[in-house]
Design a protein around this motif. Sequence first.
Motif, mmCIF file in Angstrom:
data_model
loop_
_atom_site.group_PDB
_atom_site.id
_atom_site.type_symbol
_atom_site.label_atom_id
_atom_site.label_comp_id
_atom_site.label_asym_id
_atom_site.label_seq_id
_atom_site.Cartn_x
_atom_site.Cartn_y
_atom_site.Cartn_z
ATOM 1 N N TRP A 178 -37.284 -9.633 -50.028
ATOM 2 C CA TRP A 178 -38.212 -9.103 -49.040
ATOM 3 C C TRP A 178 -37.516 -8.099 -48.118
ATOM 4 O O TRP A 178 -38.064 -7.040 -47.810
ATOM 5 C CB TRP A 178 -38.807 -10.250 -48.215
ATOM 6 C CG TRP A 178 -39.709 -11.150 -48.988
ATOM 7 C CD1 TRP A 178 -40.632 -10.782 -49.923
ATOM 8 C CD2 TRP A 178 -39.778 -12.574 -48.912
ATOM 9 N NE1 TRP A 178 -41.277 -11.881 -50.419
ATOM 10 C CE2 TRP A 178 -40.784 -13.003 -49.825
ATOM 11 C CE3 TRP A 178 -39.114 -13.538 -48.161
ATOM 12 C CZ2 TRP A 178 -41.124 -14.333 -50.002
ATOM 13 C CZ3 TRP A 178 -39.447 -14.875 -48.331
ATOM 14 C CH2 TRP A 178 -40.433 -15.270 -49.246
ATOM 15 N N ASP A 179 -36.299 -8.430 -47.701
ATOM 16 C CA ASP A 179 -35.558 -7.522 -46.830
ATOM 17 C C ASP A 179 -35.242 -6.209 -47.549
ATOM 18 O O ASP A 179 -35.339 -5.127 -46.956
ATOM 19 C CB ASP A 179 -34.266 -8.190 -46.352
ATOM 20 C CG ASP A 179 -34.532 -9.442 -45.536
ATOM 21 O OD1 ASP A 179 -35.611 -9.517 -44.924
ATOM 22 O OD2 ASP A 179 -33.662 -10.347 -45.510
ATOM 23 N N SER A 181 -36.932 -4.861 -50.018
ATOM 24 C CA SER A 181 -38.167 -4.101 -50.188
ATOM 25 C C SER A 181 -38.537 -3.353 -48.917
ATOM 26 O O SER A 181 -38.907 -2.177 -48.960
ATOM 27 C CB SER A 181 -39.300 -5.041 -50.600
ATOM 28 O OG SER A 181 -40.525 -4.350 -50.705
ATOM 29 N N GLU A 182 -38.410 -4.019 -47.781
ATOM 30 C CA GLU A 182 -38.720 -3.365 -46.511
ATOM 31 C C GLU A 182 -37.698 -2.283 -46.188
ATOM 32 O O GLU A 182 -38.032 -1.242 -45.614
ATOM 33 C CB GLU A 182 -38.782 -4.406 -45.403
ATOM 34 C CG GLU A 182 -39.930 -5.401 -45.569
ATOM 35 C CD GLU A 182 -39.948 -6.465 -44.484
ATOM 36 O OE1 GLU A 182 -39.060 -6.410 -43.607
ATOM 37 O OE2 GLU A 182 -40.849 -7.330 -44.512
ATOM 38 N N ALA A 186 -40.973 -0.007 -48.221
ATOM 39 C CA ALA A 186 -42.242 -0.636 -48.578
ATOM 40 C C ALA A 186 -42.785 -1.409 -47.383
ATOM 41 O O ALA A 186 -42.035 -2.104 -46.686
ATOM 42 C CB ALA A 186 -42.058 -1.577 -49.768
ATOM 43 N N GLY A 187 -44.080 -1.280 -47.149
ATOM 44 C CA GLY A 187 -44.718 -2.042 -46.088
ATOM 45 C C GLY A 187 -44.936 -3.484 -46.498
ATOM 46 O O GLY A 187 -44.593 -3.908 -47.604
ATOM 47 N N ARG A 188 -45.524 -4.250 -45.579
ATOM 48 C CA ARG A 188 -45.736 -5.667 -45.866
ATOM 49 C C ARG A 188 -46.705 -5.877 -47.018
ATOM 50 O O ARG A 188 -46.495 -6.752 -47.851
ATOM 51 C CB ARG A 188 -46.249 -6.366 -44.606
ATOM 52 C CG ARG A 188 -45.213 -6.461 -43.493
ATOM 53 C CD ARG A 188 -45.731 -7.280 -42.335
ATOM 54 N NE ARG A 188 -44.716 -7.445 -41.297
ATOM 55 C CZ ARG A 188 -44.898 -8.140 -40.187
ATOM 56 N NH1 ARG A 188 -46.065 -8.751 -39.960
ATOM 57 N NH2 ARG A 188 -43.926 -8.238 -39.302
ATOM 58 N N ARG A 190 -47.376 -3.763 -49.560
ATOM 59 C CA ARG A 190 -46.751 -3.367 -50.819
ATOM 60 C C ARG A 190 -45.693 -4.381 -51.241
ATOM 61 O O ARG A 190 -45.545 -4.679 -52.436
ATOM 62 C CB ARG A 190 -46.133 -1.977 -50.678
ATOM 63 C CG ARG A 190 -45.636 -1.393 -52.005
ATOM 64 C CD ARG A 190 -45.229 0.058 -51.845
ATOM 65 N NE ARG A 190 -44.768 0.616 -53.107
ATOM 66 C CZ ARG A 190 -45.559 1.100 -54.047
ATOM 67 N NH1 ARG A 190 -46.866 1.104 -53.858
ATOM 68 N NH2 ARG A 190 -45.057 1.595 -55.160
ATOM 69 N N THR A 191 -44.958 -4.917 -50.277
ATOM 70 C CA THR A 191 -43.982 -5.956 -50.592
ATOM 71 C C THR A 191 -44.663 -7.202 -51.145
ATOM 72 O O THR A 191 -44.180 -7.821 -52.104
ATOM 73 C CB THR A 191 -43.178 -6.318 -49.330
ATOM 74 O OG1 THR A 191 -42.485 -5.161 -48.865
ATOM 75 C CG2 THR A 191 -42.177 -7.427 -49.624
#
Length: 281
Positions: A178-179, A181-182, A186-188, A190-191
């Motif tokens: 998740w980290d 991806s951000e 990527a936004g929440r 899209r993640t």
Amino acid sequence: MVLPDVTTYPLRLASPLALFFAAFFAAPLVALLGLSLQGADGHLGLSQYAAFLGDGFSLGVLLGTLWLGLKVTMACLVLGLPLALVATRAGGWVRGLVILAVLTPLLTSVVIRTFAWIVILGRQGVVNSVLSSLGLIETPLRMLYAEGGLVAALAQVQMPLMVLPLMTALSRIDPSLWDASEALGAGRWRTFVRVTLPLCLPGLIAGAVLTFAAAISGFITQSLIGGGQMLFMPGYIYQQAIALQNWPFAAAMSVIFLVAVLAVVLAFNALGRLARGYAQT
């Protein structure tokens, strides 16, 4: 290179489980199949299956039961996935509180929970009393013995079957994904779509299968909340077997119901494989 020794066990150790499976699952299923082949004239055949498949009312009951299970499954998914995400990513007392809220219904009898919903959804129940006191309604809403109330009650009863597999799948996801991806922009949302959802698909499919199977076979909740105005397959089979003593037709209904449920389960699995392949492209 010397390979490590692998401990092997004789196959006969599984014989007690195999005997138990044969005695309490395979044998009753074979007896059910044999009973369903008995015709009204005493001869073996497919007349009971033809009678069910040729009856529009019976097919409507079957399709209505499957549709009810799909609606309950979707309701549990929409409400349970955010709950599982909160329980997985939150820490401290929030996580413990969510897990307690999920597990507590499992400690209560389904009959007690169903009667609690009767109190909540009745004409003089909690919901109508609150809405009436706020001046939002003039006459009580009909939520008991209605499909909306039945879906809500079944969703609450079966919610742990959806949340627990989702929590298990989400807990296995490495938080660094998740980290990362951000960090890559990527936004929440899209993640969630590209990372979280594909990785939790096994838990989602398992929860959907468990919830669907439990919802369509929830005879007690269907009978008490749905009342006599809505008929589903468990009640229909009970009616034919106990009230009308038509055991061959009830057996044929049970086999058809079993095949239909297995078809939906296979469809869930196929949909999961397609979604997983789409997410990896």
